[in-house]
Design an enzyme around this catalytic site. Structure first.
Site, PDB file in Angstrom:
ATOM      1  N   PHE A 167      30.185  50.868  45.677  1.00 11.81           N
ATOM      2  CA  PHE A 167      29.952  51.565  46.556  1.00 11.81           C
ATOM      3  C   PHE A 167      30.972  52.290  46.943  1.00 11.81           C
ATOM      4  O   PHE A 167      30.908  53.290  47.037  1.00 11.81           O
ATOM      5  CB  PHE A 167      29.506  49.789  47.015  1.00 11.81           C
ATOM      6  CG  PHE A 167      30.075  50.270  48.876  1.00 11.81           C
ATOM      7  CD1 PHE A 167      29.674  51.427  49.664  1.00 11.81           C
ATOM      8  CD2 PHE A 167      30.774  49.288  48.978  1.00 11.81           C
ATOM      9  CE1 PHE A 167      29.853  51.552  51.227  1.00 11.81           C
ATOM     10  CE2 PHE A 167      31.356  49.548  50.407  1.00 11.81           C
ATOM     11  CZ  PHE A 167      31.019  50.973  51.460  1.00 11.81           C
ATOM     12  N   TYR A 206      38.908  34.725  43.195  1.00  7.02           N
ATOM     13  CA  TYR A 206      39.345  36.560  43.989  1.00  7.02           C
ATOM     14  C   TYR A 206      40.270  36.611  43.684  1.00  7.02           C
ATOM     15  O   TYR A 206      41.387  37.851  43.264  1.00  7.02           O
ATOM     16  CB  TYR A 206      37.418  36.812  44.641  1.00  7.02           C
ATOM     17  CG  TYR A 206      37.589  38.489  45.639  1.00  7.02           C
ATOM     18  CD1 TYR A 206      37.623  38.954  43.659  1.00  7.02           C
ATOM     19  CD2 TYR A 206      37.646  38.429  46.527  1.00  7.02           C
ATOM     20  CE1 TYR A 206      37.863  40.461  44.148  1.00  7.02           C
ATOM     21  CE2 TYR A 206      38.244  39.904  46.338  1.00  7.02           C
ATOM     22  CZ  TYR A 206      37.916  40.862  45.613  1.00  7.02           C
ATOM     23  OH  TYR A 206      38.148  42.232  45.799  1.00  7.02           O
ATOM     24  N   ILE A 245      34.252  41.222  42.362  1.00  6.36           N
ATOM     25  CA  ILE A 245      34.069  41.506  44.088  1.00  6.36           C
ATOM     26  C   ILE A 245      33.961  40.601  44.831  1.00  6.36           C
ATOM     27  O   ILE A 245      34.315  40.424  46.097  1.00  6.36           O
ATOM     28  CB  ILE A 245      34.037  42.673  44.597  1.00  6.36           C
ATOM     29  CG1 ILE A 245      32.466  42.646  44.785  1.00  6.36           C
ATOM     30  CG2 ILE A 245      35.105  43.861  44.116  1.00  6.36           C
ATOM     31  CD1 ILE A 245      31.445  44.165  44.663  1.00  6.36           C
ATOM     32  N   ASP A 294      31.864  52.691  34.332  1.00 10.20           N
ATOM     33  CA  ASP A 294      31.589  50.899  34.348  1.00 10.20           C
ATOM     34  C   ASP A 294      30.537  50.463  33.430  1.00 10.20           C
ATOM     35  O   ASP A 294      29.747  51.002  33.213  1.00 10.20           O
ATOM     36  CB  ASP A 294      31.044  51.931  35.687  1.00 10.20           C
ATOM     37  CG  ASP A 294      30.184  51.101  37.461  1.00 10.20           C
ATOM     38  OD1 ASP A 294      30.272  49.563  37.204  1.00 10.20           O
ATOM     39  OD2 ASP A 294      30.991  51.420  38.439  1.00 10.20           O
TER      40      ASP A 294
END
Length: 315
Positions: free
Chosen positions: A11, A147, A83, A31
């Site tokens: 994003f 995280y 994430i 990626d």
């Protein structure tokens, strides 16, 4: 410059790629598509500046060695990461390996080839904001989830390479980023989810009492900040925040987006132990060192995001 963007199909990554291409750089993207999407880069297919899009994992050391040997990179924007906070609580090993170990592997290649590192961290490393002056880079940290813990560990490695090897590195901590190309499902951001559900006539579910606040940064402002950190030597060896400098409760956000207050429902929090009650960014350092400040208001950002969701037929 020759630039590598890890997580470039994600994003925020795709907006960073767009900005770099617009600035005339030669961009390579790595990626593994665990969070990113190939079609996020469709806009740039055929662009002379997009050198390569490699589908691969930052934990693949052979792949990294080959990329860096051939790429002759000047800057690595390291955005590739796990994430999701809840995922990190359910499966801490994956998040640790991706966010800490993977970052170490990237750092090693950058050290060998003297490549500047811009490391994308997160505002989730901070303890709650206690006043309306906002969170500065000196604010206490609190690893309330694996995280956040993995990101803090990676930050320390990134800064150690600056001090131990004189490698130009910078840690950036954007606050909650939203906008076009963010996923609108459960793994997406609160703004995208609220807009999608509003457009679909569905209820907006708020975890807990909804008094928790977020500082919401529009993605193009975020990408401008990320890219600027790679251009400036003034931030080397530094940690730098970016945010809107305004926070809003999740209750207020829902009312801002919802067309019918009756559609707003409160549900049991799925991970209350990792909730941060108040997040508010102080971006004075970014303004001083990079000349950066946000340009898009929350209301305008929501309008642009809603327009994108509608035109992308994501309802």
């Amino acid at each position: 410059m020759n630039v590598l963007v890890t997580g470039g199909a994600g994003f925020i990554g795709r907006w960073v790629v767009k900005r770099l291409l617009n600035d005339g750089h030669q961009v390579s993207v790595l990626d593994d598509l665990s969070n990113g999407r190939e079609d996020n880069l469709d806009e740039f297919q055929g662009h002379p500046g997009l050198v390569q899009f490699v589908i691969g994992d930052i934990k693949n050391r052979g792949l990294l060695e080959k990329l860096f040997a051939e790429g002759r990179f000047d800057v690595c924007y390291h955005l590739g990461a796990s994430i999701n906070v809840q995922d990190s609580i359910d499966d801490p090993e994956t998040t640790f390996n991706n966010d800490t170990v993977g970052t170490f592997y990237v750092l090693e290649e950058c050290r060998k080839h003297t490549v500047k590192v811009v490391f994308m961290s997160t505002c989730m490393v901070y303890d709650r904001c206690m006043d309306d002056k906002g969170i500065t880079e000196q604010h206490p940290i609190k690893p309330a989830s694996p995280y956040a813990g993995s990101k803090i560990a990676a930050e320390n490695m990134v800064l150690s390479y600056y001090h131990a090897y004189d490698l130009p590195t910078v840690v950036i901590r954007p606050f909650n980023t939203y906008g076009p190309f963010q996923k609108t499902g459960g793994e997406g951001g609160v703004v995208a989810i609220f807009i999608k559900n509003t457009l679909a006539g569905k209820d907006l579910h708020i975890y807990g009492d909804g008094t928790q606040t977020r500082d919401l940064l529009y993605v193009e402002d975020c990408a401008r900040f990320v890219v600027a950190a790679g251009y400036s030597g003034r931030v080397n060896g530094q940690i730098v925040n970016a945010g809107l400098g305004r926070d809003i409760t999740i209750n207020q956000l829902a009312k801002l987006i919802a067309e019918d207050d009756g559609k707003i429902k409160h549900v049991t929090h799925i991970h209350p132990q990792s909730e941060i009650p108040k997040l508010l960014c102080n971006y004075d350092k970014a303004k001083e060192l990079l000349g950066w400040e946000p340009e898009v208001s929350l209301e305008e950002g929501i309008r642009r995001t809603a327009e994108w969701i509608q035109t992308s037929h994501l309802m």
